[in-house]
Structure formats: C-alpha cells, structure tokens
Design a protein around this motif. Structure first.
Motif, PDB file in Angstrom:
ATOM      1  N   LEU A   1       0.876  -1.286   0.064  1.00  0.00           N
ATOM      2  CA  LEU A   1       0.023   0.125   0.153  1.00  0.00           C
ATOM      3  C   LEU A   1       1.006   1.121  -0.045  1.00  0.00           C
ATOM      4  O   LEU A   1       0.496   2.359  -0.606  1.00  0.00           O
ATOM      5  CB  LEU A   1      -0.777   0.133   1.177  1.00  0.00           C
ATOM      6  CG  LEU A   1      -1.815   1.084   1.550  1.00  0.00           C
ATOM      7  CD1 LEU A   1      -2.805   1.100   0.197  1.00  0.00           C
ATOM      8  CD2 LEU A   1      -2.796   1.099   2.647  1.00  0.00           C
ATOM      9  N   PHE A   2       2.041   1.110   0.719  1.00  0.00           N
ATOM     10  CA  PHE A   2       2.752   2.513   0.910  1.00  0.00           C
ATOM     11  C   PHE A   2       3.365   2.765  -0.619  1.00  0.00           C
ATOM     12  O   PHE A   2       3.375   3.828  -1.060  1.00  0.00           O
ATOM     13  CB  PHE A   2       4.094   2.107   1.757  1.00  0.00           C
ATOM     14  CG  PHE A   2       5.077   3.282   1.624  1.00  0.00           C
ATOM     15  CD1 PHE A   2       4.796   4.464   2.299  1.00  0.00           C
ATOM     16  CD2 PHE A   2       6.454   2.909   0.882  1.00  0.00           C
ATOM     17  CE1 PHE A   2       5.914   5.309   2.180  1.00  0.00           C
ATOM     18  CE2 PHE A   2       7.398   3.783   1.021  1.00  0.00           C
ATOM     19  CZ  PHE A   2       7.258   4.977   1.384  1.00  0.00           C
ATOM     20  N   TRP A   3       3.917   1.658  -1.224  1.00  0.00           N
ATOM     21  CA  TRP A   3       4.656   1.687  -2.474  1.00  0.00           C
ATOM     22  C   TRP A   3       3.532   2.397  -3.515  1.00  0.00           C
ATOM     23  O   TRP A   3       3.872   3.105  -4.599  1.00  0.00           O
ATOM     24  CB  TRP A   3       5.300   0.607  -3.022  1.00  0.00           C
ATOM     25  CG  TRP A   3       6.845   0.641  -2.177  1.00  0.00           C
ATOM     26  CD1 TRP A   3       7.153  -0.366  -1.248  1.00  0.00           C
ATOM     27  CD2 TRP A   3       7.809   1.557  -2.054  1.00  0.00           C
ATOM     28  NE1 TRP A   3       8.170   0.076  -0.516  1.00  0.00           N
ATOM     29  CE2 TRP A   3       8.772   0.970  -1.067  1.00  0.00           C
ATOM     30  CE3 TRP A   3       7.932   2.587  -2.755  1.00  0.00           C
ATOM     31  CZ2 TRP A   3       9.994   1.832  -0.953  1.00  0.00           C
ATOM     32  CZ3 TRP A   3       9.318   3.264  -2.435  1.00  0.00           C
ATOM     33  CH2 TRP A   3      10.129   2.923  -1.612  1.00  0.00           C
ATOM     34  N   GLU A   4       2.392   1.733  -3.546  1.00  0.00           N
ATOM     35  CA  GLU A   4       1.296   2.031  -4.472  1.00  0.00           C
ATOM     36  C   GLU A   4       1.030   3.597  -4.293  1.00  0.00           C
ATOM     37  O   GLU A   4       0.556   4.006  -5.365  1.00  0.00           O
ATOM     38  CB  GLU A   4      -0.062   1.095  -4.021  1.00  0.00           C
ATOM     39  CG  GLU A   4      -1.146   1.571  -5.145  1.00  0.00           C
ATOM     40  CD  GLU A   4      -0.904   1.403  -6.476  1.00  0.00           C
ATOM     41  OE1 GLU A   4      -1.633   1.732  -7.212  1.00  0.00           O
ATOM     42  OE2 GLU A   4      -0.177   0.385  -6.930  1.00  0.00           O
ATOM     43  N   GLY A   5       0.931   4.209  -2.909  1.00  0.00           N
ATOM     44  CA  GLY A   5       0.806   5.451  -2.800  1.00  0.00           C
ATOM     45  C   GLY A   5       1.432   6.239  -3.302  1.00  0.00           C
ATOM     46  O   GLY A   5       1.580   7.363  -4.082  1.00  0.00           O
ATOM     47  N   ILE A   6       3.148   6.050  -3.235  1.00  0.00           N
ATOM     48  CA  ILE A   6       4.148   6.569  -3.755  1.00  0.00           C
ATOM     49  C   ILE A   6       4.278   6.759  -5.122  1.00  0.00           C
ATOM     50  O   ILE A   6       4.403   7.840  -5.850  1.00  0.00           O
ATOM     51  CB  ILE A   6       5.376   6.114  -3.127  1.00  0.00           C
ATOM     52  CG1 ILE A   6       5.521   6.270  -1.521  1.00  0.00           C
ATOM     53  CG2 ILE A   6       6.860   6.728  -3.749  1.00  0.00           C
ATOM     54  CD1 ILE A   6       5.824   7.606  -1.125  1.00  0.00           C
ATOM     55  N   ARG A   7       3.995   5.637  -5.888  1.00  0.00           N
ATOM     56  CA  ARG A   7       3.796   5.357  -7.299  1.00  0.00           C
ATOM     57  C   ARG A   7       2.617   6.499  -7.705  1.00  0.00           C
ATOM     58  O   ARG A   7       2.985   6.979  -8.712  1.00  0.00           O
ATOM     59  CB  ARG A   7       3.592   4.069  -7.502  1.00  0.00           C
ATOM     60  CG  ARG A   7       3.659   3.556  -9.211  1.00  0.00           C
ATOM     61  CD  ARG A   7       3.816   2.177  -9.547  1.00  0.00           C
ATOM     62  NE  ARG A   7       1.987   1.844  -9.292  1.00  0.00           N
ATOM     63  CZ  ARG A   7       1.265   2.062 -10.343  1.00  0.00           C
ATOM     64  NH1 ARG A   7       1.788   2.475 -11.319  1.00  0.00           N
ATOM     65  NH2 ARG A   7       0.116   1.343 -10.060  1.00  0.00           N
ATOM     66  N   SER A   8       1.518   6.324  -7.206  1.00  0.00           N
ATOM     67  CA  SER A   8       0.513   7.205  -7.732  1.00  0.00           C
ATOM     68  C   SER A   8       0.750   8.691  -7.660  1.00  0.00           C
ATOM     69  O   SER A   8       0.389   9.521  -8.196  1.00  0.00           O
ATOM     70  CB  SER A   8      -0.868   6.647  -6.975  1.00  0.00           C
ATOM     71  OG  SER A   8      -1.383   5.488  -7.445  1.00  0.00           O
ATOM     72  N   GLN A   9       1.308   9.109  -6.477  1.00  0.00           N
ATOM     73  CA  GLN A   9       1.681  10.356  -6.294  1.00  0.00           C
ATOM     74  C   GLN A   9       2.614  10.843  -7.380  1.00  0.00           C
ATOM     75  O   GLN A   9       2.446  11.994  -7.851  1.00  0.00           O
ATOM     76  CB  GLN A   9       2.317  10.658  -4.784  1.00  0.00           C
ATOM     77  CG  GLN A   9       1.388  10.537  -3.739  1.00  0.00           C
ATOM     78  CD  GLN A   9       1.937  10.825  -2.410  1.00  0.00           C
ATOM     79  OE1 GLN A   9       2.392  11.829  -1.901  1.00  0.00           O
ATOM     80  NE2 GLN A   9       2.387   9.686  -1.604  1.00  0.00           N
ATOM     81  N   ALA A  10       3.740  10.016  -7.731  1.00  0.00           N
ATOM     82  CA  ALA A  10       4.500  10.405  -8.627  1.00  0.00           C
ATOM     83  C   ALA A  10       4.104  10.464 -10.108  1.00  0.00           C
ATOM     84  O   ALA A  10       4.286  11.557 -10.723  1.00  0.00           O
ATOM     85  CB  ALA A  10       5.802   9.302  -8.692  1.00  0.00           C
ATOM     86  N   ILE A  11       3.083   9.534 -10.375  1.00  0.00           N
ATOM     87  CA  ILE A  11       2.524   9.717 -11.678  1.00  0.00           C
ATOM     88  C   ILE A  11       1.477  10.954 -11.611  1.00  0.00           C
ATOM     89  O   ILE A  11       1.366  11.357 -12.719  1.00  0.00           O
ATOM     90  CB  ILE A  11       1.590   8.132 -11.690  1.00  0.00           C
ATOM     91  CG1 ILE A  11       2.460   7.142 -12.009  1.00  0.00           C
ATOM     92  CG2 ILE A  11       0.611   8.602 -13.120  1.00  0.00           C
ATOM     93  CD1 ILE A  11       1.894   5.909 -12.081  1.00  0.00           C
TER      94      ILE A  11
END
Length: 418
Positions: free
Chosen positions: A167-177
């Motif tokens: 969940l953490f990395w999914e959130g980071i990835r979505s923020q970057a995108i």
C-alpha cells in the motif's frame, strides 16, 4: 454507525458467541442454510469506534482465516437501547475513528491509478494552467475541486503506520504519476497557448504565478495542515473530497506553474515552483504519518507492530531531512521578501523627502532570481518638476540601502475643463 456481519465457519459457533459476550455488544445470530461451510450469520450493530474491538475479537478466534466479516455504514439505527449505549460511549470519551480494516480498505481504493484518476489529474492541471494564465483565483480554485490527489498521499501514510509495504509503494507510485502527469499536461497546454496566442509573456507579472515562483516559509504550514486534515478526514470516516481541495491547493497550482515555466523557458519559475511542489508533497506525507500514528493505528500483531514502528520512524525521518533541506530555499526567500519590503518602505520615505510636491506613486521593479527577486529599478511619479531629482534619489537610496539602482522620475501634469 456500522453494521458488522460475519459468516461463522463450522465449529466456531460457541467461541464466536463467547467472544461477543466478552466484548459486551448486542448481536443477533441466524442459521446459515445455503449448505456452505458456514453454520451461522451474525449481525452486530456498533458505533464506528467499537468496530475495531469487535474485529479483533473475531480475528483472535480464527474467524478471519476461515470465514468472512463485512462492515457496512448504516445511516440510522432506530433503537433506544443502542442510543443509550452510544451516550455511555460518549461519556467515556470515544476516539471518533474508524477501524484499521476500514482505513486500509479506503486507502487502498483511493490509491489506485485508475483511468478516472489520470483523467481528473489532466483536466485539473489544464484548468489550473488556464487560471494562472488568466490570473484568476476563482479558476485556480475550481481546478483544485476536481484534483484527485488526496488518495495516494493518504495511502502511503496508512501503509507506513500499519506495515503494509504494498500500500505504501502504491501510494508513492500514484503520487509520482499524478505530479508528473500534472506537470506534463500543464506544459503541453501552455506550449500550445504560447504558439497560438501569446508567444511572448512575462509570467512573473501574473500575480497567481509570481507567488509560486518565490514561495515563502508559510507554504510549509499550508502543506502540513493539508496533510493533517486529510488524515483526520480519513480516520473519522468523513467525506474526504472537501479536504482533498486543501491538498490540491498545495500541489496543483505549483505543478501547473512548473509546466508554465518549462513551456515559456522561464527557468526561475520552473525551479521555484518545483521546489514548492517537492516541499509540499513531502510535508503532506510527513504530517499524515504523524496524524495516523497519533490516532493509534497499528498492525494487529506485536511483531508487525515493531516493524511498523521502525518503518514509520525511518520514513518520517527521511521526509523531515528532505523537507529541511528544501525548506532552506523557502527560508531564504522569506528573508529576502522581508528585506525587499523594507527596501520599498525606505524608498517611499526617501521619495517623500527628496521630491518637491506630491509623490503620486513609487514602483520598485525587480530582476528575477532563483532564490528571490532583487531590486533593479525604481519609478517615481510626481507632479512637480525639478532638475536633478533622479540623481538625488539614486544617491540617497545608495547611501541608505546599499543598492545602486536605476531611477526614473515621471512628472505628471493634468488639465481639466468644466
């Protein structure tokens, strides 16, 4: 208010009843007749604050491994008994927070980079860019309403405190995108605008743009407040859409400003707005982590809790270090802005002393810089002409402030007929 529904696996009837009795909650139980592996269906009306206790009790006896537990929001429970239980809970000081499982589910649903998320981000970036070019605060605010940026930021914070790395990395990835997409959409829109409408435009003359080119230290307070408010809205089960506007305030206009700077090759604006985007993004995540941790969200097992505590500390420390490094630019900009305000005040006083007659206006023009604008020239409008005033102003300003800048004195005469 919530309704907890549980499919009780075969052989778990007695232990489920015992667990619910120990939890001291009202419940109803019915036989399950679908010829499945479940013996009963349990219905438990509960306050949002009590759901986590109920789920923990059911989890401890193994219902989660072999059965199903569903939590749904309930608009109204018509029961005087339930109202008395609610009043008793209010007197004991409820924490006003949803359960850990509900929080994880909401965060996971908000974190995904769905086609709608991408589309809303692009639309919001284009509208924000148009608002900046029009120098219209209302259009810029409108772009924030449709920006879907709260979800990924909150997901990364939730994933940190409950030890859910996916969940953490999914959130980071979505923020970057989201940020890259917003900057890209803004750049493309601004480039088309430059080719077709305004080939030459001094962006720093636009008030909505200039305030993002040299942001001050107060921008940090906005981002920290947005992160904390977003976390609180998620934990209370409230509608996070309105609070999402606050997070969009910290991210969408600066991202659009970066796109404008790139499209018009104004690297002072692009660099300044990029620093603001980075500071705001890191601050939102740091504030969200602190808020979720303060609300006592933890993993269910002690081993996972120890790992979550370590991950929370490490990630929060990394965010804080990065924020401090980038905030040094904001601090310098704030200090320079204060010095420029003092310079303008001094120039106005000098103009009143040196110029004969009334001084109608004093305007200080600045040269853009990567940290803050620096005074370049002063234009004084006066109504009484006298030779040598410009040189006297230049020398007096140099003596008092140390700035040797260009001075222009404009004499104005008026004529009227009645």
């Amino acid at each position: 208010m919530r309704l907890v529904q549980t499919l009780v696996p075969e052989g778990k009837h007695d232990v489920v009843v015992e667990a619910l009795e120990e939890a001291d909650v009202d419940y109803a139980m019915a036989d399950e007749t679908s010829r499945s592996d479940y013996s009963d269906i349990v219905f438990v009306p509960a306050d949002a604050d009590d759901v986590e206790t109920i789920l923990e009790a059911l989890r401890d006896i193994g219902v989660e491994r072999a059965g199903y537990t569903m939590v749904s929001e309930v608009e109204t429970i018509a029961s005087e008994r339930f109202e008395r239980q609610q009043d008793a809970g209010d007197e004991q000081g409820g924490d006003e927070r949803i359960s850990r499982d509900e929080l994880r589910t909401k965060a996971r649903n908000l974190s995904r980079s769905t086609p709608n998320y991408l589309a809303f981000t692009i639309i919001s970036a284009v509208v924000a860019t148009a608002g900046l070019l029009e120098d219209s605060a209302s259009i810029v605010v409108g772009s924030m309403v449709i920006a879907p940026l709260i979800g990924p930021a909150m997901a990364s914070c939730v994933g940190t405190v409950i030890n859910d790395d996916d969940l953490f990395w999914e959130g980071i990835r979505s923020q970057a995108i989201g940020v890259v997409l917003a900057v890209g959409a803004s750049t493309a829109f601004a480039f088309v605008y430059r080719l077709g409408v305004r080939p030459e435009l001094d962006l720093l003359l636009l008030g909505q743009v200039a305030e993002r080119a040299h942001p001050g230290i107060l921008a940090l307070a906005v981002a920290l407040g947005a992160g904390a408010a977003g976390a609180l809205s998620l934990t209370s089960g409230a509608d996070e859409a309105l609070v999402g506007v606050m997070i969009a305030v910290a991210l969408m206009p600066p991202a659009a400003s970066v796109g404008l700077g790139v499209a018009y090759t104004d690297w002072v604006l692009a660099v300044g707005a990029s620093i603001l985007v980075a500071v705001n993004l890191l601050s939102i995540n740091a504030a969200g982590i602190v808020t979720f941790w303060t609300k006592r969200y933890r993993p269910s097992h002690w081993y996972d809790e120890a790992r979550a505590r370590r991950a929370t500390f490490e990630r929060f420390a990394a965010f804080v270090v990065a924020i401090l490094i980038l905030t040094s630019f904001l601090a310098v900009a704030s200090q320079e802005a204060r010095a420029n305000a003092a310079f303008e005040s001094t120039v106005e006083d000098i103009a009143d002393e040196v110029v004969d007659g009334d001084v109608r206006s004093v305007t200080v023009h600045y040269d853009p810089d990567f940290v803050s604008p620096t005074p370049a020239s002063v234009v004084v409008h006066a109504d009484a002409e006298r030779n040598g005033v410009a040189e006297s102003l230049r020398q007096t300003i140099l003596d008092r402030t140390g700035h040797d800048i260009d001075i222009t004195v404009v004499y104005e005469t008026t004529e009227s007929a009645e």
